[in-house]
Design an enzyme around this catalytic site. Structure first.
Site, PDB file in Angstrom:
ATOM      1  N   SER A 286       0.946  -1.157  -0.058  1.00  0.00           N
ATOM      2  CA  SER A 286      -0.044  -0.145  -0.074  1.00  0.00           C
ATOM      3  C   SER A 286       0.801   1.265  -0.055  1.00  0.00           C
ATOM      4  CB  SER A 286      -0.947  -0.046   1.248  1.00  0.00           C
ATOM      5  OG  SER A 286      -0.075   0.326   2.289  1.00  0.00           O
ATOM      6  N   LYS A 287       0.379   2.123   0.081  1.00  0.00           N
ATOM      7  CA  LYS A 287       0.951   3.639  -0.145  1.00  0.00           C
ATOM      8  C   LYS A 287       2.069   3.749   1.191  1.00  0.00           C
ATOM      9  CE  LYS A 287      -1.499   6.945  -2.664  1.00  0.00           C
ATOM     10  NZ  LYS A 287      -3.063   7.145  -2.367  1.00  0.00           N
ATOM     11  N   ARG A 288       1.795   2.960   2.131  1.00  0.00           N
ATOM     12  CA  ARG A 288       2.859   2.924   3.279  1.00  0.00           C
ATOM     13  C   ARG A 288       4.245   2.587   2.769  1.00  0.00           C
ATOM     14  NH1 ARG A 288       1.934  -0.458   7.047  1.00  0.00           N
ATOM     15  NH2 ARG A 288       0.350  -1.645   5.752  1.00  0.00           N
TER      16      ARG A 288
END
Ligand code: GLU
Length: 487
Positions: free
Chosen positions: A243-245
């Site tokens: 994910s964006k993390r």
């Protein structure tokens, strides 16, 4: 597990246009594309846009751009599910007429009560089937539900995960058509896969629980069941879903960061698939070797370092004529363009000299600036390291000798360095470092003679002179430690 498919291969990439093309989706598209090309089959692009609230034109454009950028072609489509609404309604009616589906008029309140009752009994929340035999008129607002047959085992042989089976008793009477006449995902996907004669459904394993819901619908429609291959997830380094993390996840963000599309595709294909211990593949090799039998069933971990390494490899090996326009696109506006910066051959020479050191095209653009712009930014650390007062004793004689060279070419320049090296009792590296920082603003660059030749006589001399002035100025007394404009 897979062998050569008996029927003609027809696969599809079927994104829902609710956002950008992400790495996981791109890998699914790539596997479908390679599988189709490997088997001489057909690749179809289907846009699953029945969720009208979440689907956007911008997302459709982003998906198509991402596919084109990755050089993934398709043979049929894009087919939009919203252009096939009549077909879904027709088949839903047909299923009702043949008893495989029924109209349901339960209100949201009733459904909520049913859910609560099941939960109270410790059962999964589900529909209790009260409209199953009610013969509700088509004129009343209703949904259409698929009649689930309990006490059956729905089994299929996943080409990646192996044999899987599910107890149909755990499945609900699925809504296939909503009150507004829109099909639900599980219905539209089956109608399409059946109508489009899809032979292999290759998709992310977040859909694996949908497959046992879809298989009975294929049966009810009297359609052939495709083979299924569910691709394992892509994880971030902490083993949670990517994910964006974990950094950029959209394909086009990688374009902006200076990645080459074939490097990204090469990276993505190795997330789950392998061919012996080969890491780098041409597109032709991928098509020749790709098959589903070497797709692993465990999740892959996204490794940005490896992607960067591959990108550097692709940049190093790309033709200068391919790289040069891509680098030009990524250049910041030049402050004071050098006359030669407009010369396409000069730009090709720059790329040729620098491409072996750049990990991204952005880096290559940044490395190119000293040869395109009269204005030079000197890295303060480089200045501190290489343009201290002692460097004046190197730069001064070099400046004098280089200025008097009648001919700005490799041999005379090398002779100057040899002579001054001998006179000062210094090695070439010691002489080169202050010149390198003077010319490029950095402590790392290609060989110093190449740099001097590419920068040209005028700029080289101007910059060495300016660096000499800096070397004589105590670092702290310098008005601008970034040494922005040295010319
Ligand atoms: N539209 C679905 C998605 O984007 C994929 C459907 C499928 O491949 O069956 O997740």
């Amino acid at each position: 597990m897979t062998s050569r498919p008996k029927q003609p291969v027809r696969v599809r990439f079927a994104p829902s246009p609710t956002g950008n093309l992400h790495l996981g989706g791109a890998r699914t598209a790539l596997f479908n594309f390679l599988f189709a090309r490997h088997h001489g089959g057909v690749m179809l692009l289907r846009i699953e846009d029945t969720d009208r609230e979440r689907s956007t034109e911008a997302a459709i454009a982003a998906i198509l751009d991402g596919m084109r950028w990755l050089d993934l072609s398709w043979d049929e489509g894009p087919i939009f599910q919203t252009s096939r609404l009549d077909r879904y309604r027709e088949l839903a009616e047909d299923l009702v007429a043949r008893g495989h589906a029924y109209r349901c008029v339960c209100t949201p309140l009733e459904l909520e009560e049913q859910r609560k009752k099941s939960q109270a009994k410790g059962l999964p929340p589900r529909y209790d089937g009260r409209c199953r035999d009610r013969k509700i008129s088509a004129d009343l607002p209703h949904v259409v539900r698929f009649r689930n047959i309990p006490d059956q085992i729905v089994a299929f042989d996943d080409l990646i995960r192996g044999p899987l089976s599910f107890d149909s008793g755990l499945l609900d009477d699925l809504v296939i058509l909503r009150t507004d006449g829109m099909p639900t995902y599980n219905f539209a996907v089956v109608v399409d896969d059946a109508d489009m004669k899809i032979s292999h459904v290759i998709r992310g394993d977040d859909h694996i629980n949908n497959t046992p819901r879809q298989i009975p619908i294929f049966h009810a429609l009297g359609a052939d069941i495709p083979a299924f291959a569910h691709l394992p997830m892509i994880y971030g380094s902490d083993r949670t879903k990517l994910s964006k993390r974990h950094g950029a996840t959209s394909v086009m963000a990688y374009r902006e960061m200076g990645y080459l599309p074939h490097a990204l595709a090469n990276y993505l294909v190795r997330l789950g698939w392998s061919h012996k211990d080969q890491e780098i593949f041409t597109r032709e090799e991928l098509i020749a070797h790709f098959d589903l039998d070497h797709v692993g069933s465990s999740p892959s971990v996204f490794n940005p370092e490896k992607l960067l390494w591959l990108n550097a490899h692709y940049i190093k090996n790309a033709p200068d004529t391919v790289l040069s326009p891509l680098v030009s696109e990524l250049l910041p506006p030049l402050v004071e363009p050098l006359p030669q910066s407009f010369d396409p051959d000069h730009r090709l020479r720059i790329v040729s000299l620098l491409k072996g050191r750049a990990k991204t095209l952005l880096e290559l653009a940044e490395f190119s600036l000293p040869y395109l712009d009269r204005t030079l930014a000197i890295d303060p650390h480089a200045r501190e390291k290489a343009l201290g007062p002692e460097s004046a004793s190197i730069l001064e004689p070099l400046l004098v000798s280089l200025s008097s060279l009648p001919d700005w070419s490799a041999d005379p320049i090398k002779n100057v360095f040899t002579q001054i090296g001998e006179a000062l009792n210094k090695k070439l590296g010691e002489l080169a470092q202050p010149v390198r920082v003077a010319l490029t603003g950095k402590t790392v660059s290609p060989g110093i003679f190449d740099v001097l030749l590419l920068a040209g006589r005028e700029i080289s001399l101007i910059r060495i002179e300016a660096a000499l002035a800096l070397a004589r100025t105590p670092f702290s007394a310098s008005p601008s430690p970034t040494g922005k404009d040295l010319s």
